[in-house]
Design a protein around this motif. Structure first.
Motif, PDB file in Angstrom:
ATOM      1  N   ALA A 193       0.837  -1.207   0.000  1.00  0.00           N
ATOM      2  CA  ALA A 193       0.000   0.000   0.000  1.00  0.00           C
ATOM      3  C   ALA A 193       0.869   1.253   0.000  1.00  0.00           C
ATOM      4  O   ALA A 193       0.559   2.231  -0.686  1.00  0.00           O
ATOM      5  CB  ALA A 193      -0.944  -0.003   1.203  1.00  0.00           C
ATOM      6  N   TRP A 194       1.969   1.256   0.768  1.00  0.00           N
ATOM      7  CA  TRP A 194       2.877   2.411   0.773  1.00  0.00           C
ATOM      8  C   TRP A 194       3.466   2.629  -0.622  1.00  0.00           C
ATOM      9  O   TRP A 194       3.582   3.754  -1.090  1.00  0.00           O
ATOM     10  CB  TRP A 194       4.008   2.211   1.782  1.00  0.00           C
ATOM     11  CG  TRP A 194       3.664   2.677   3.149  1.00  0.00           C
ATOM     12  CD1 TRP A 194       3.316   1.899   4.214  1.00  0.00           C
ATOM     13  CD2 TRP A 194       3.606   4.019   3.610  1.00  0.00           C
ATOM     14  NE1 TRP A 194       3.053   2.687   5.295  1.00  0.00           N
ATOM     15  CE2 TRP A 194       3.223   3.997   4.963  1.00  0.00           C
ATOM     16  CE3 TRP A 194       3.835   5.255   3.006  1.00  0.00           C
ATOM     17  CZ2 TRP A 194       3.072   5.146   5.723  1.00  0.00           C
ATOM     18  CZ3 TRP A 194       3.683   6.393   3.774  1.00  0.00           C
ATOM     19  CH2 TRP A 194       3.303   6.337   5.111  1.00  0.00           C
ATOM     20  N   MET A 195       3.862   1.541  -1.289  1.00  0.00           N
ATOM     21  CA  MET A 195       4.466   1.673  -2.619  1.00  0.00           C
ATOM     22  C   MET A 195       3.439   2.098  -3.675  1.00  0.00           C
ATOM     23  O   MET A 195       3.802   2.737  -4.655  1.00  0.00           O
ATOM     24  CB  MET A 195       5.147   0.366  -3.020  1.00  0.00           C
ATOM     25  CG  MET A 195       6.352   0.052  -2.163  1.00  0.00           C
ATOM     26  SD  MET A 195       7.321  -1.357  -2.737  1.00  0.00           S
ATOM     27  CE  MET A 195       6.193  -2.696  -2.473  1.00  0.00           C
ATOM     28  N   LEU A 196       2.175   1.769  -3.478  1.00  0.00           N
ATOM     29  CA  LEU A 196       1.127   2.122  -4.443  1.00  0.00           C
ATOM     30  C   LEU A 196       0.681   3.579  -4.349  1.00  0.00           C
ATOM     31  O   LEU A 196       0.032   4.080  -5.262  1.00  0.00           O
ATOM     32  CB  LEU A 196      -0.107   1.237  -4.228  1.00  0.00           C
ATOM     33  CG  LEU A 196      -0.058  -0.170  -4.765  1.00  0.00           C
ATOM     34  CD1 LEU A 196      -1.325  -0.909  -4.380  1.00  0.00           C
ATOM     35  CD2 LEU A 196       0.122  -0.172  -6.267  1.00  0.00           C
ATOM     36  N   GLN A 197       1.008   4.260  -3.260  1.00  0.00           N
ATOM     37  CA  GLN A 197       0.517   5.621  -3.054  1.00  0.00           C
ATOM     38  C   GLN A 197       0.786   6.546  -4.236  1.00  0.00           C
ATOM     39  O   GLN A 197      -0.056   7.358  -4.590  1.00  0.00           O
ATOM     40  CB  GLN A 197       1.132   6.231  -1.794  1.00  0.00           C
ATOM     41  CG  GLN A 197       0.450   5.797  -0.540  1.00  0.00           C
ATOM     42  CD  GLN A 197       1.025   6.489   0.671  1.00  0.00           C
ATOM     43  OE1 GLN A 197       2.219   6.758   0.741  1.00  0.00           O
ATOM     44  NE2 GLN A 197       0.172   6.790   1.616  1.00  0.00           N
ATOM     45  N   ILE A 198       1.923   6.432  -4.850  1.00  0.00           N
ATOM     46  CA  ILE A 198       2.291   7.326  -5.945  1.00  0.00           C
ATOM     47  C   ILE A 198       1.456   7.054  -7.196  1.00  0.00           C
ATOM     48  O   ILE A 198       1.013   7.977  -7.865  1.00  0.00           O
ATOM     49  CB  ILE A 198       3.788   7.180  -6.279  1.00  0.00           C
ATOM     50  CG1 ILE A 198       4.615   7.603  -5.077  1.00  0.00           C
ATOM     51  CG2 ILE A 198       4.168   7.979  -7.509  1.00  0.00           C
ATOM     52  CD1 ILE A 198       6.083   7.270  -5.208  1.00  0.00           C
ATOM     53  N   PHE A 199       1.221   5.772  -7.478  1.00  0.00           N
ATOM     54  CA  PHE A 199       0.564   5.392  -8.729  1.00  0.00           C
ATOM     55  C   PHE A 199      -0.943   5.233  -8.595  1.00  0.00           C
ATOM     56  O   PHE A 199      -1.680   5.500  -9.542  1.00  0.00           O
ATOM     57  CB  PHE A 199       1.154   4.076  -9.241  1.00  0.00           C
ATOM     58  CG  PHE A 199       2.636   4.108  -9.379  1.00  0.00           C
ATOM     59  CD1 PHE A 199       3.247   4.793 -10.411  1.00  0.00           C
ATOM     60  CD2 PHE A 199       3.443   3.474  -8.447  1.00  0.00           C
ATOM     61  CE1 PHE A 199       4.615   4.844 -10.539  1.00  0.00           C
ATOM     62  CE2 PHE A 199       4.824   3.510  -8.562  1.00  0.00           C
ATOM     63  CZ  PHE A 199       5.410   4.200  -9.602  1.00  0.00           C
ATOM     64  N   LYS A 245      -7.708   2.862   0.286  1.00  0.00           N
ATOM     65  CA  LYS A 245      -8.650   1.792   0.622  1.00  0.00           C
ATOM     66  C   LYS A 245      -7.966   0.698   1.434  1.00  0.00           C
ATOM     67  O   LYS A 245      -8.532   0.179   2.392  1.00  0.00           O
ATOM     68  CB  LYS A 245      -9.236   1.176  -0.654  1.00  0.00           C
ATOM     69  CG  LYS A 245     -10.246   2.022  -1.367  1.00  0.00           C
ATOM     70  CD  LYS A 245     -10.738   1.279  -2.596  1.00  0.00           C
ATOM     71  CE  LYS A 245     -11.664   2.094  -3.443  1.00  0.00           C
ATOM     72  NZ  LYS A 245     -12.094   1.369  -4.651  1.00  0.00           N
ATOM     73  N   ILE A 246      -6.742   0.341   1.043  1.00  0.00           N
ATOM     74  CA  ILE A 246      -5.998  -0.695   1.766  1.00  0.00           C
ATOM     75  C   ILE A 246      -5.715  -0.236   3.192  1.00  0.00           C
ATOM     76  O   ILE A 246      -5.910  -1.002   4.153  1.00  0.00           O
ATOM     77  CB  ILE A 246      -4.690  -1.054   1.030  1.00  0.00           C
ATOM     78  CG1 ILE A 246      -5.005  -1.707  -0.318  1.00  0.00           C
ATOM     79  CG2 ILE A 246      -3.829  -1.981   1.887  1.00  0.00           C
ATOM     80  CD1 ILE A 246      -3.794  -1.874  -1.222  1.00  0.00           C
ATOM     81  N   PHE A 247      -5.257   0.995   3.355  1.00  0.00           N
ATOM     82  CA  PHE A 247      -4.988   1.508   4.701  1.00  0.00           C
ATOM     83  C   PHE A 247      -6.264   1.508   5.549  1.00  0.00           C
ATOM     84  O   PHE A 247      -6.227   1.201   6.738  1.00  0.00           O
ATOM     85  CB  PHE A 247      -4.392   2.914   4.652  1.00  0.00           C
ATOM     86  CG  PHE A 247      -2.949   2.936   4.264  1.00  0.00           C
ATOM     87  CD1 PHE A 247      -2.003   2.216   4.972  1.00  0.00           C
ATOM     88  CD2 PHE A 247      -2.519   3.693   3.196  1.00  0.00           C
ATOM     89  CE1 PHE A 247      -0.667   2.244   4.624  1.00  0.00           C
ATOM     90  CE2 PHE A 247      -1.183   3.742   2.834  1.00  0.00           C
ATOM     91  CZ  PHE A 247      -0.253   3.010   3.552  1.00  0.00           C
ATOM     92  N   THR A 248      -7.393   1.838   4.941  1.00  0.00           N
ATOM     93  CA  THR A 248      -8.662   1.840   5.660  1.00  0.00           C
ATOM     94  C   THR A 248      -9.034   0.429   6.103  1.00  0.00           C
ATOM     95  O   THR A 248      -9.450   0.210   7.244  1.00  0.00           O
ATOM     96  CB  THR A 248      -9.781   2.439   4.789  1.00  0.00           C
ATOM     97  OG1 THR A 248      -9.415   3.765   4.425  1.00  0.00           O
ATOM     98  CG2 THR A 248     -11.106   2.443   5.516  1.00  0.00           C
ATOM     99  N   GLY A 298     -13.680  -5.028   3.833  1.00  0.00           N
ATOM    100  CA  GLY A 298     -13.978  -3.809   3.102  1.00  0.00           C
ATOM    101  C   GLY A 298     -14.543  -4.109   1.725  1.00  0.00           C
ATOM    102  O   GLY A 298     -14.720  -5.264   1.348  1.00  0.00           O
ATOM    103  N   GLU A 299     -14.800  -3.061   1.014  1.00  0.00           N
ATOM    104  CA  GLU A 299     -15.269  -3.199  -0.365  1.00  0.00           C
ATOM    105  C   GLU A 299     -14.127  -3.716  -1.231  1.00  0.00           C
ATOM    106  O   GLU A 299     -12.959  -3.492  -0.918  1.00  0.00           O
ATOM    107  CB  GLU A 299     -15.751  -1.842  -0.885  1.00  0.00           C
ATOM    108  CG  GLU A 299     -16.943  -1.284  -0.146  1.00  0.00           C
ATOM    109  CD  GLU A 299     -18.172  -2.159  -0.318  1.00  0.00           C
ATOM    110  OE1 GLU A 299     -18.423  -2.648  -1.430  1.00  0.00           O
ATOM    111  OE2 GLU A 299     -18.876  -2.359   0.689  1.00  0.00           O
ATOM    112  N   PRO A 300     -14.428  -4.384  -2.339  1.00  0.00           N
ATOM    113  CA  PRO A 300     -13.358  -4.841  -3.230  1.00  0.00           C
ATOM    114  C   PRO A 300     -12.515  -3.658  -3.724  1.00  0.00           C
ATOM    115  O   PRO A 300     -13.049  -2.579  -4.002  1.00  0.00           O
ATOM    116  CB  PRO A 300     -14.104  -5.487  -4.396  1.00  0.00           C
ATOM    117  CG  PRO A 300     -15.465  -5.801  -3.868  1.00  0.00           C
ATOM    118  CD  PRO A 300     -15.749  -4.766  -2.818  1.00  0.00           C
ATOM    119  N   LEU A 301     -11.221  -3.873  -3.836  1.00  0.00           N
ATOM    120  CA  LEU A 301     -10.340  -2.814  -4.330  1.00  0.00           C
ATOM    121  C   LEU A 301     -10.623  -2.510  -5.795  1.00  0.00           C
ATOM    122  O   LEU A 301     -10.545  -1.367  -6.228  1.00  0.00           O
ATOM    123  CB  LEU A 301      -8.878  -3.219  -4.163  1.00  0.00           C
ATOM    124  CG  LEU A 301      -8.391  -3.405  -2.734  1.00  0.00           C
ATOM    125  CD1 LEU A 301      -6.937  -3.866  -2.746  1.00  0.00           C
ATOM    126  CD2 LEU A 301      -8.528  -2.114  -1.949  1.00  0.00           C
TER     127      LEU A 301
END
Length: 74
Positions: A29-35, A42-45, A66-69
Motif C-alpha cells: 500500500a505504501w508503494m502504491l501511493q504514488i501510482f 482503501k488498503i490503509f482503511t 472492506g469493499e473490493p479494491l
C-alpha cells in the motif's frame, strides 16, 4: 505456509503468519501511493492503519472486511 491449517494446529504460528501477511500488504500500500492513491487509501482503511511510516512496538492492526479494491465490470 498454510494459515488455514495453522489456525487449527498452532495459534502462535498462525498469528505470526497473519502478521507477516498484513505487514506485506501494508508495505505494498505504501508503494502504491504514488501510482494508485485511491487504492492505497482503501488498503490503509481496511487495515485500520494510521499511515505511520514506522510502527511503534506492539502496534495492533484492526483489519476489517472492506469493499473490493477493484470491482468487477458489469
Amino acid at each position: 505456509r498454510k494459515p488455514w491449517v495453522e489456525v487449527q494446529e498452532d495459534n502462535n504460528r498462525f498469528l505470526g503468519t497473519m502478521t507477516q501477511l498484513v505487514l506485506m500488504i501494508r508495505h505494498i500500500a505504501w508503494m502504491l501511493q504514488i501510482f494508485m492513491p485511491e487504492t492505497s487509501e482503501k488498503i490503509f482503511t481496511i487495515l485500520g492503519d494510521k499511515k505511520l511510516y514506522l510502527l511503534p512496538n506492539n502496534y495492533a492492526f484492526n483489519v476489517r472486511k472492506g469493499e473490493p479494491l477493484f470491482p468487477r465490470l458489469q
